[in-house]
Design an enzyme around this catalytic site. Structure first.
Site, mmCIF file in Angstrom:
data_model
loop_
_atom_site.group_PDB
_atom_site.id
_atom_site.type_symbol
_atom_site.label_atom_id
_atom_site.label_comp_id
_atom_site.label_asym_id
_atom_site.label_seq_id
_atom_site.Cartn_x
_atom_site.Cartn_y
_atom_site.Cartn_z
ATOM 1 C CG ASP A 363 46.380 11.524 47.155
ATOM 2 O OD1 ASP A 363 45.335 10.855 47.166
ATOM 3 O OD2 ASP A 363 47.140 11.629 48.126
ATOM 4 C CE LYS A 364 46.862 7.269 48.810
ATOM 5 N NZ LYS A 364 46.424 8.397 49.638
ATOM 6 C CB THR A 365 44.021 4.524 41.361
ATOM 7 O OG1 THR A 365 45.034 3.605 41.796
ATOM 8 C CG2 THR A 365 44.569 5.402 40.268
#
Length: 403
Positions: A363-365
């Site tokens: 959900d996030k880099t």
């Protein structure tokens, strides 16, 4: 650990974690010492053991050698086997026989029968098997405990996130330096630019960008303003903030993360649970097989001595050397690899099931990148050095996080 890096709302939490860390470290050194001492004593035991001599085709006997063998084996039984004997007691109290019961049964039977043989009973002694079994099981438990200790060092890194002092705002608007452990709910604190947030709370005054990458994995600083929540341990950016404390101690976000990791380390994996169940049933099977062995040999007209020797052989062989060493090695390798990659395992069962995954959605880099900004490419129709000078001059006075 330097004092200025000590835990906060985690100061008490830090102390309890340190105590657990110390106890676990002491147990590791204890198993290591018992293993090496027992291994050293095992060498003369194997040399003096008649069964080993017959197997390897040599003969080494001198007056009193059999009694020296008994003394050495007695030492290994009580010194090296003590952790398993105490484990046997605990499992009996819980009425749940497991690996400790299985190991203890094998070494008690081997030692008891072999001692009878030394003092006149007809049969072969099993002191060589006794010593090697204890050595292997000590090695397995030492490896497993050492791997868990290495993984627990990740908790130390989490504890280091918290500052030790906070700027408490008193009634006249002035600030007072106090230990973070003394902060209470609804206290107001001043967080200056570049400082760590002392505890979980809500902004009542100010605006800033906050670096939460060490807690969330997201490298981009998050813009924060009035009524936004802050996590203790994150780093304030360029603005001053007035914070109203909401959670301290065990209720804080970081403390809950610490507790999750500790619970995961204390939990058993599916492999361990399976080996425990196997050990439990193997204990019953071994006892049953031993009784059947004695009944058959004695019933066929063989002497009591021979029937007992065969029964003891079955009970000693029933203890799974490989199971006691293989499971700890698998656990040690998986824990060590995950800890070295920065993985905090919340549930060992789930960790083992991860081998069945086909796809992972992030959900996030920030969980995949290095957690810091850098220039990757320069695309220009001018000279690169000239463009870098312009960019540097423009951003030299900027407080933007990417600048």
């Amino acid at each position: 650990m330097p004092k200025k890096e000590l835990s906060s709302d985690g100061k008490n939490h830090h102390q309890s974690h340190q105590e657990k860390h110390h106890d676990h470290n002491h147990m590791i050194h204890d198993f290591k010492r018992r293993f090496y001492v027992s291994l050293a004593v095992t060498v003369p035991i194997l040399i003096l053991s008649p069964m080993i001599q017959m197997l390897l085709g040599f003969h080494f006997v001198f007056p009193g050698s059999i009694y020296i063998l008994f003394v050495l084996a007695t030492f290994v039984f009580f010194y090296g086997g003590w952790p398993f004997l105490t484990g046997l007691r605990d499992e009996i109290i819980k009425r749940s026989p497991g690996m400790m019961t299985l190991i203890s049964m094998a070494i008690i039977v081997a030692y008891g029968y072999s001692s009878l043989v030394i003092f006149g009973f007809q049969g072969e002694n099993f002191f060589g098997e006794l010593a090697t079994l204890i050595d292997i099981m000590l090695l397995g438990h030492w490896i497993e405990m050492r791997s868990i200790m290495k993984a627990s060092l990740s908790l130390e890194e989490l504890v280091k996130l918290m500052p030790i002092e906070a700027h408490l705002i008193i009634n006249d608007g002035e600030t007072k330096e106090i230990p973070v452990s003394e902060l209470k709910e609804r206290d107001r604190v001043l967080v200056k630019p570049g400082e760590k947030i002392p505890a979980d709370g809500v902004i009542v005054k100010g605006r800033s960008n906050v670096d939460e990458s060490m807690l969330t994995g997201e490298s981009v600083p998050v813009g924060k303003t009035v009524d936004d929540e802050l996590i203790g341990g994150s780093i304030n950016g360029e603005g001053s903030l007035t914070l109203s404390i909401q959670k301290t101690g065990e209720e804080s976000y970081l403390s809950q993360v610490l507790q999750l990791v500790q619970d995961a380390q204390a939990s058993k994996s599916r492999t361990q649970a399976l080996s425990d169940r196997a050990a439990k049933w193997l204990f019953y099977v071994a006892v049953g097989a031993g009784a059947i062995t004695w009944a058959i040999w004695f019933g066929l007209g063989y002497g009591f001595d021979l029937a007992l020797e065969r029964t003891v052989t079955v009970l000693v062989i029933a203890c799974p050397h490989a199971l006691g060493l293989a499971v700890p090695l698998v656990i040690a390798k998986s824990i060590a690899l995950s800890a070295s990659k920065g993985l905090l395992i919340r549930n060992r069962m789930g960790f083992e099931e991860a081998r069945n995954l086909d796809a992972i959605v992030f959900d996030k880099t920030g969980t995949l990148t290095k957690g810091e900004f850098r220039v990757t490419d320069i695309v220009t129709d001018r000279k690169e050095e000239e463009l870098l000078k312009w960019a540097a001059s423009l951003e030299s006075q900027s407080e933007h996080p990417i600048a």
